[in-house]
Design a protein around this motif. Structure first.
Motif, PDB file in Angstrom:
ATOM      1  N   TYR A  98       1.113  -1.184   0.331  1.00  0.00           N
ATOM      2  CA  TYR A  98       0.642  -0.077   0.017  1.00  0.00           C
ATOM      3  C   TYR A  98       0.925   1.205   0.354  1.00  0.00           C
ATOM      4  CZ  TYR A  98      -3.432   3.547   0.974  1.00  0.00           C
ATOM      5  OH  TYR A  98      -4.534   4.537   0.827  1.00  0.00           O
ATOM      6  N   SER A  99       1.992   1.206   0.731  1.00  0.00           N
ATOM      7  CA  SER A  99       3.346   2.269   1.036  1.00  0.00           C
ATOM      8  C   SER A  99       3.619   2.880  -0.586  1.00  0.00           C
ATOM      9  CB  SER A  99       3.890   2.045   1.965  1.00  0.00           C
ATOM     10  OG  SER A  99       3.838   0.755   2.167  1.00  0.00           O
ATOM     11  N   ALA A 101       1.877   1.521  -3.309  1.00  0.00           N
ATOM     12  CA  ALA A 101       1.287   2.079  -4.167  1.00  0.00           C
ATOM     13  C   ALA A 101       0.557   3.293  -3.912  1.00  0.00           C
ATOM     14  CB  ALA A 101       0.169   1.232  -3.987  1.00  0.00           C
ATOM     15  N   ARG A 102       1.151   4.103  -3.383  1.00  0.00           N
ATOM     16  CA  ARG A 102       0.701   5.482  -3.198  1.00  0.00           C
ATOM     17  C   ARG A 102       1.390   6.305  -4.902  1.00  0.00           C
ATOM     18  NH1 ARG A 102       2.855   7.378   1.604  1.00  0.00           N
ATOM     19  NH2 ARG A 102       0.936   6.222   2.352  1.00  0.00           N
ATOM     20  N   TYR A 105       1.548   2.435  -7.615  1.00  0.00           N
ATOM     21  CA  TYR A 105      -0.026   1.164  -8.580  1.00  0.00           C
ATOM     22  C   TYR A 105      -1.104   2.512  -7.450  1.00  0.00           C
ATOM     23  CZ  TYR A 105       3.825  -1.901  -8.475  1.00  0.00           C
ATOM     24  OH  TYR A 105       5.380  -2.053  -8.431  1.00  0.00           O
ATOM     25  N   PRO A 106      -1.843   3.318  -8.345  1.00  0.00           N
ATOM     26  CA  PRO A 106      -2.088   4.448  -7.552  1.00  0.00           C
ATOM     27  C   PRO A 106      -3.779   3.285  -8.159  1.00  0.00           C
ATOM     28  CG  PRO A 106      -2.081   4.314  -9.701  1.00  0.00           C
ATOM     29  CD  PRO A 106      -0.754   4.121  -9.493  1.00  0.00           C
ATOM     30  N   GLN A 109      -3.736   0.787  -4.867  1.00  0.00           N
ATOM     31  CA  GLN A 109      -4.017   1.216  -3.416  1.00  0.00           C
ATOM     32  C   GLN A 109      -5.494   1.649  -3.683  1.00  0.00           C
ATOM     33  OE1 GLN A 109      -2.594   5.342  -3.034  1.00  0.00           O
ATOM     34  NE2 GLN A 109      -2.366   5.099  -1.665  1.00  0.00           N
ATOM     35  N   SER A 110      -6.488   2.280  -4.910  1.00  0.00           N
ATOM     36  CA  SER A 110      -7.680   2.697  -4.872  1.00  0.00           C
ATOM     37  C   SER A 110      -9.052   1.103  -4.235  1.00  0.00           C
ATOM     38  CB  SER A 110      -8.075   3.486  -5.887  1.00  0.00           C
ATOM     39  OG  SER A 110      -9.185   3.173  -6.220  1.00  0.00           O
ATOM     40  N   CYS A 113      -8.085  -0.103  -0.530  1.00  0.00           N
ATOM     41  CA  CYS A 113      -9.194   0.665   0.253  1.00  0.00           C
ATOM     42  C   CYS A 113     -10.725   0.497   0.471  1.00  0.00           C
ATOM     43  CB  CYS A 113      -8.428   2.496  -0.264  1.00  0.00           C
ATOM     44  SG  CYS A 113      -7.274   3.279   0.040  1.00  0.00           S
TER      45      CYS A 113
END
Length: 137
Positions: A98-99, A101-102, A105-106, A109-110, A113
């Motif tokens: 996730y970190s 992905a910011r 890999y947007p 990340q979405s 969430c």
């Protein structure tokens, strides 16, 4: 219908909508998942970050699908306990991804969430359902 029953029906409908959106979001991560598979190869951990996400997805979507279809689960207390443990951000491999992905890999990340949001909605639905069952008619 009582106010609580209306709320449960609204939550059930929203869970169904979110399930559909989660499917679309997952499909949108196809390219990123390929990149992640290359950049996060099998390590000493039992599962890769993608496999961990798949395991969570199967569990969370399973509960959400049952609620969307019928509004109930067989053992809601057990489901509540499991959903409390299944927090996406309790898994260090997923947190690491996730970190990363910011910036890289947007779409993933979405998706992560949204998956955790769905888990929380299902959990809230089950807790509200239990509360309603305890209320006198």
């Amino acid at each position: 219908m009582t106010q609580t029953q209306n709320q449960l029906t609204s939550q059930q409908n929203y869970i169904a909508q979110l399930l559909e959106q989660l499917t679309v979001n997952y499909q949108n991560t196809k390219l990123e998942r390929k990149q992640i598979a290359q950049n996060f190869p099998q390590s000493e951990a039992e599962f890769t970050p993608l496999e961990e996400i798949e395991l969570l997805t199967v569990s969370i979507r399973g509960y959400a699908s049952q609620i969307a279809a019928s509004g109930t689960l067989r053992n809601d207390r057990q489901a509540i306990a499991e959903l409390q443990k299944l927090s996406v951000f309790n898994n260090h491999l997923i947190v690491q991804l996730y970190s990363e992905a910011r910036s890289h890999y947007p779409q993933m990340q979405s998706y992560i969430c949204m998956l955790d949001y769905l888990r929380l909605l299902v959990l809230e639905y089950l807790q509200n359902q239990q509360t309603q069952q305890l209320m006198p008619a």
